[in-house]
Motif scaffolding. Structure first.
Motif, PDB file in Angstrom:
ATOM      1  N   LYS A 155       0.764  -0.826  -0.468  1.00 40.29           N
ATOM      2  CA  LYS A 155      -0.355  -0.118  -0.125  1.00 40.29           C
ATOM      3  C   LYS A 155       0.607   1.249  -0.186  1.00 40.29           C
ATOM      4  CE  LYS A 155      -4.459  -0.953   1.332  1.00 40.29           C
ATOM      5  NZ  LYS A 155      -5.324  -1.079   2.294  1.00 40.29           N
ATOM      6  N   LYS A 156       1.901   1.327   0.718  1.00 37.62           N
ATOM      7  CA  LYS A 156       3.063   2.337   1.250  1.00 37.62           C
ATOM      8  C   LYS A 156       4.000   2.000   1.263  1.00 37.62           C
ATOM      9  CE  LYS A 156       3.152   6.665   1.010  1.00 37.62           C
ATOM     10  NZ  LYS A 156       3.042   7.740  -0.362  1.00 37.62           N
ATOM     11  N   ILE A 157       5.104   2.448   0.827  1.00 33.01           N
ATOM     12  CA  ILE A 157       6.550   1.716   0.857  1.00 33.01           C
ATOM     13  C   ILE A 157       7.426   3.540   1.052  1.00 33.01           C
ATOM     14  CG2 ILE A 157       8.717   1.387  -0.359  1.00 33.01           C
ATOM     15  CD1 ILE A 157       7.270  -0.445  -1.743  1.00 33.01           C
ATOM     16  N   GLU A 158       7.428   3.420   2.241  1.00 31.94           N
ATOM     17  CA  GLU A 158       9.259   4.526   2.818  1.00 31.94           C
ATOM     18  C   GLU A 158       9.916   4.147   2.010  1.00 31.94           C
ATOM     19  OE1 GLU A 158      10.469   7.165   2.992  1.00 31.94           O
ATOM     20  OE2 GLU A 158       8.422   7.302   3.883  1.00 31.94           O
ATOM     21  N   PHE A 159      10.403   4.964   0.467  1.00 29.58           N
ATOM     22  CA  PHE A 159      11.645   4.096  -0.280  1.00 29.58           C
ATOM     23  C   PHE A 159      12.925   4.742   0.581  1.00 29.58           C
ATOM     24  CE2 PHE A 159       8.103   4.199  -3.093  1.00 29.58           C
ATOM     25  CZ  PHE A 159       7.889   3.189  -4.588  1.00 29.58           C
ATOM     26  N   ASP A 160      13.112   5.460   0.677  1.00 27.58           N
ATOM     27  CA  ASP A 160      14.458   6.249   1.463  1.00 27.58           C
ATOM     28  C   ASP A 160      14.263   5.029   2.410  1.00 27.58           C
ATOM     29  OD1 ASP A 160      14.806   8.098  -0.049  1.00 27.58           O
ATOM     30  OD2 ASP A 160      13.567   9.078   0.866  1.00 27.58           O
ATOM     31  N   LEU A 161      13.948   4.637   3.153  1.00 24.99           N
ATOM     32  CA  LEU A 161      13.782   3.636   4.049  1.00 24.99           C
ATOM     33  C   LEU A 161      14.081   2.311   3.534  1.00 24.99           C
ATOM     34  CD1 LEU A 161      14.441   3.416   7.567  1.00 24.99           C
ATOM     35  CD2 LEU A 161      11.540   2.983   7.620  1.00 24.99           C
ATOM     36  N   GLU A 180       8.782 -13.614   3.086  1.00 20.58           N
ATOM     37  CA  GLU A 180      10.216 -12.955   3.331  1.00 20.58           C
ATOM     38  C   GLU A 180      10.303 -11.221   3.664  1.00 20.58           C
ATOM     39  OE1 GLU A 180      14.274 -16.208   2.977  1.00 20.58           O
ATOM     40  OE2 GLU A 180      12.795 -15.437   1.076  1.00 20.58           O
ATOM     41  N   THR A 181       9.604 -11.433   1.433  1.00 21.80           N
ATOM     42  CA  THR A 181       9.975  -9.741   1.593  1.00 21.80           C
ATOM     43  C   THR A 181       8.835  -9.355   2.363  1.00 21.80           C
ATOM     44  OG1 THR A 181      10.801 -10.220  -0.828  1.00 21.80           O
ATOM     45  CG2 THR A 181       9.304  -8.771  -0.716  1.00 21.80           C
ATOM     46  N   LYS A 182       7.629  -9.786   2.883  1.00 27.96           N
ATOM     47  CA  LYS A 182       6.681  -8.923   3.367  1.00 27.96           C
ATOM     48  C   LYS A 182       7.116  -8.755   4.905  1.00 27.96           C
ATOM     49  CE  LYS A 182       1.296  -9.430   4.643  1.00 27.96           C
ATOM     50  NZ  LYS A 182       0.682  -9.884   4.487  1.00 27.96           N
ATOM     51  N   ASP A 183       7.968  -9.797   5.382  1.00 30.03           N
ATOM     52  CA  ASP A 183       8.501  -9.421   6.269  1.00 30.03           C
ATOM     53  C   ASP A 183       9.566  -7.884   6.568  1.00 30.03           C
ATOM     54  OD1 ASP A 183       9.108 -10.164   9.686  1.00 30.03           O
ATOM     55  OD2 ASP A 183      10.510 -10.778   8.209  1.00 30.03           O
ATOM     56  N   PHE A 184      10.384  -8.460   5.630  1.00 34.37           N
ATOM     57  CA  PHE A 184      11.510  -7.539   5.522  1.00 34.37           C
ATOM     58  C   PHE A 184      10.732  -5.441   5.424  1.00 34.37           C
ATOM     59  CE2 PHE A 184      14.451  -5.047   3.065  1.00 34.37           C
ATOM     60  CZ  PHE A 184      15.335  -5.199   4.110  1.00 34.37           C
ATOM     61  N   ILE A 185       9.421  -5.587   4.639  1.00 32.76           N
ATOM     62  CA  ILE A 185       9.454  -4.562   4.830  1.00 32.76           C
ATOM     63  C   ILE A 185       8.284  -4.079   5.622  1.00 32.76           C
ATOM     64  CG2 ILE A 185       9.657  -4.643   1.841  1.00 32.76           C
ATOM     65  CD1 ILE A 185       6.552  -4.346   2.480  1.00 32.76           C
ATOM     66  N   GLU A 186       7.538  -4.905   6.309  1.00 30.86           N
ATOM     67  CA  GLU A 186       6.592  -4.877   7.344  1.00 30.86           C
ATOM     68  C   GLU A 186       7.627  -4.577   8.588  1.00 30.86           C
ATOM     69  OE1 GLU A 186       3.215  -7.271   7.274  1.00 30.86           O
ATOM     70  OE2 GLU A 186       2.203  -6.382   5.705  1.00 30.86           O
ATOM     71  N   ASN A 187       8.588  -5.389   8.959  1.00 33.07           N
ATOM     72  CA  ASN A 187       9.059  -5.179  10.421  1.00 33.07           C
ATOM     73  C   ASN A 187      10.513  -4.935  10.100  1.00 33.07           C
ATOM     74  OD1 ASN A 187       7.127  -6.073  11.708  1.00 33.07           O
ATOM     75  ND2 ASN A 187       7.127  -7.799  10.285  1.00 33.07           N
ATOM     76  N   THR A 188      11.287  -5.099   9.446  1.00 36.50           N
ATOM     77  CA  THR A 188      12.803  -5.428   9.063  1.00 36.50           C
ATOM     78  C   THR A 188      13.562  -3.931   9.504  1.00 36.50           C
ATOM     79  OG1 THR A 188      13.630  -7.540   8.809  1.00 36.50           O
ATOM     80  CG2 THR A 188      15.204  -6.331   8.748  1.00 36.50           C
ATOM     81  N   ILE A 189      13.082  -2.954   7.657  1.00 32.22           N
ATOM     82  CA  ILE A 189      13.208  -1.908   7.391  1.00 32.22           C
ATOM     83  C   ILE A 189      12.813  -0.679   9.169  1.00 32.22           C
ATOM     84  CG2 ILE A 189      12.721  -2.516   5.305  1.00 32.22           C
ATOM     85  CD1 ILE A 189      10.567  -0.585   5.267  1.00 32.22           C
ATOM     86  N   PHE A 190      12.010  -0.915   9.937  1.00 38.47           N
ATOM     87  CA  PHE A 190      11.623  -0.376  11.112  1.00 38.47           C
ATOM     88  C   PHE A 190      12.951  -0.719  12.218  1.00 38.47           C
ATOM     89  CE2 PHE A 190       8.020  -0.478   8.154  1.00 38.47           C
ATOM     90  CZ  PHE A 190       7.613   1.626   7.934  1.00 38.47           C
ATOM     91  N   GLU A 191      13.696  -1.186  11.632  1.00 39.98           N
ATOM     92  CA  GLU A 191      14.376  -1.468  12.748  1.00 39.98           C
ATOM     93  C   GLU A 191      15.508   0.003  13.217  1.00 39.98           C
ATOM     94  OE1 GLU A 191      16.383  -5.488  12.123  1.00 39.98           O
ATOM     95  OE2 GLU A 191      15.103  -6.517  12.364  1.00 39.98           O
ATOM     96  N   PHE A 192      15.722   0.228  14.497  1.00 43.64           N
ATOM     97  CA  PHE A 192      16.239   1.252  15.042  1.00 43.64           C
ATOM     98  C   PHE A 192      17.727   1.378  14.600  1.00 43.64           C
ATOM     99  CE2 PHE A 192      19.492   3.768  17.652  1.00 43.64           C
ATOM    100  CZ  PHE A 192      18.196   5.236  18.002  1.00 43.64           C
ATOM    101  N   PRO A 193      18.620   0.860  13.823  1.00 41.12           N
ATOM    102  CA  PRO A 193      19.459   0.851  13.029  1.00 41.12           C
ATOM    103  C   PRO A 193      19.505   1.790  11.761  1.00 41.12           C
ATOM    104  CG  PRO A 193      20.101  -0.622  13.889  1.00 41.12           C
ATOM    105  CD  PRO A 193      19.068  -0.540  13.754  1.00 41.12           C
TER     106      PRO A 193
END
Length: 490
Positions: A110-116, A133-146
């Motif tokens: 629905k909405k991707i934060e492309f920079d992140l 795997e991709t769904k988990d990556f864009i919904e969870n992994t990219i929002f990790e603190f680093p």
């Protein structure tokens, strides 16, 4: 920003003068890269009609050998052979940009934060090509603190870069967009940068104090720059139109809401009226008049009449005007230009006890009800061009004390400004509560307008509140959204 740097490499922006991009997923549009491409010196052209582009190609592009041209093709359409060979042609899709991820999942997100996403993918060394795997990556992994920390640092660098230049009205739209994204992430992760906050605040105050009075003269042909031009712009369209006014909605609020609606929408920006209180700014929105032209500049008693009167000026006798409140209302078959006022966000603002974090949680809960999504789809299905906008934004601030018995009672909920008339101790109030005197552009001159510092409010000392009325970027620059269509019907 990171994603634009990725596009710069993929599309050879540094080395090519004439580029034609087949972007059927509209990735560049979704990533809002128009401003960056223009800053890189490109003239942007959407290839939508063969004959129209042929005329531009022969009469303009071929006759200007030094011009940089970037052509975007967003649908399957015939491109003549000579034109095709004249440009550097690039095919852009998710598998080209993010080869380690599942392109189907990205296309349907629905909405991707492309920079992140670009930041996180830069640290990805193995394939995640399954959908799960991709769904988990864009919904969870990219929002990790680093990744969030790097993302915020890049936003700060971009804002600093913009702030170095002379700041015209459109530069502040860029700052407002970046700061809205920053506010969402920094609130969630507690990443503060008082130096950036102070720099933005100081520069915006200079702009508002010196240049705000010039905005009413800006052209509204491509969209309103200031809120008093919205009605003129909408009525100029000569289309069956619905305007949804989300009272108190900031740009950050919209960014949270749009993840829960199934529509494609173009986000643009405009200036609310200052001071950013409902009675002043919404009257300007609905009437198309400036506050000094209103019979009662600090009252909303006539807003329905003002809207109806303004709309009927431009419509024919058989085109009806209707004014509603809330999400649920009956639309007449003759209704041609309608407006509805929705107070839910402003109610959240003024009832919030947990500051900006609690406010964003409340916006998320409201968006998940899908009431706005349902309303937009209903209006689209009944043939309306739909616009969603706001009368002012909102701001978290810290109470520094609550004056009593002074000023004019303009709006009891606002704790970020005071309006005074014939008040002898104005200077002592300014000193005691760190208030700035606003020149009163477009406002009745018999009053004095005192506004709080960006991080402060006229509330009990030490209380963190949400309110509006000031001249922070979050309050002054508001979203103006044109709905493009219902994604679920594609």
């Amino acid at each position: 920003m990171m994603f634009f740097n990725l596009m710069r490499e993929i599309l050879s922006l540094e080395f090519e003068r004439l580029i034609l991009v087949k972007d059927f997923a509209d990735i560049l549009g979704k990533a809002n890269l128009d401003a960056e491409l223009k800053a890189y010196g490109f003239r942007l052209i959407k290839y939508e009609d063969v004959e129209n582009f042929r005329f531009i190609f022969e009469s303009e592009i071929k006759k200007n050998p030094n011009e940089k041209v970037f052509v975007m093709v967003n649908k399957e359409i015939y491109v003549p052979y000579d034109i095709y060979n004249y440009f550097k042609v690039c095919e852009l899709n998710y598998s080209v940009i993010f080869p380690r991820l599942n392109s189907y999942v990205l296309e349907n997100a629905k909405k991707i934060e492309f920079d992140l996403l670009a930041i996180a993918c830069d640290d990805l060394y193995h394939d995640l090509t399954s959908e799960a795997e991709t769904k988990d990556f864009i919904e969870n992994t990219i929002f990790e603190f680093p990744y969030i920390k790097t993302y915020i640092e890049q936003i700060d660098e971009k804002m600093i870069s913009i702030l170095r230049d002379d700041m015209d009205y459109s530069a502040w739209f860029k700052i407002a967009y970046l700061k809205a994204k920053r506010n969402i992430m920094s609130t969630k992760f507690g990443v503060k940068n008082s130096e950036i906050e102070n720099r933005v605040s100081r520069k915006l105050n200079e702009f508002i104090m010196n240049q705000f009075g010039q905005l009413s003269g800006k052209s509204y042909f491509n969209g309103p720059v200031i809120i008093s031009k919205v009605m003129d712009y909408l009525l100029m369209q000569k289309e069956k139109t619905a305007m949804i006014v989300m009272d108190g909605m900031s740009i950050s609020d919209w960014m949270i809401i749009e993840k829960h609606i199934d529509v494609e929408a173009d986000l643009n920006f405009m200036y609310a009226m200052v001071p950013t209180i409902t009675s002043i700014s919404r009257q300007c929105l609905l009437s198309g008049l400036l506050p000094i032209e209103h019979e009662k500049p600090f009252s909303l008693a006539n807003e329905k009449k003002q809207f109806t009167s303004k709309a009927e000026e431009a419509l024919s006798a058989h085109e009806s005007v209707a004014f509603f409140r809330g999400f649920d209302f009956d639309i007449g078959y003759k209704d041609f230009f309608i407006c509805t006022i929705i107070n839910e966000i402003d109610d959240l603002v003024h009832s919030q006890l947990q500051g900006l974090s609690g406010h964003f949680d409340g916006i998320e809960r409201m968006a998940k009800t899908k009431k706005l999504d349902t309303l937009i789809k209903r209006l689209i299905n009944q043939g309306f061009e739909v616009f969603v906008t706001s009368d002012h934004g909102n701001k978290e601030a810290l109470g520094i004390g609550k004056p009593k018995g002074t000023g004019v009672e303009v709006e009891t909920k606002s704790q970020r400004m005071m309006i005074l008339k014939d008040y002898a101790s104005k200077e002592s109030l300014k000193e005691m509560y760190h208030l700035r005197e606003y020149p009163g552009y477009y406002l009745p001159k018999e009053y004095n307008y005192l506004i709080c510092e960006d991080e402060e409010a006229l509330a009990y000392q030490g209380d963190t509140i949400m309110s509006h009325g000031g001249i922070s970027v979050e309050e002054v620059i508001v979203p103006f959204i044109r709905v493009k269509g219902d994604k679920s019907n594609e």
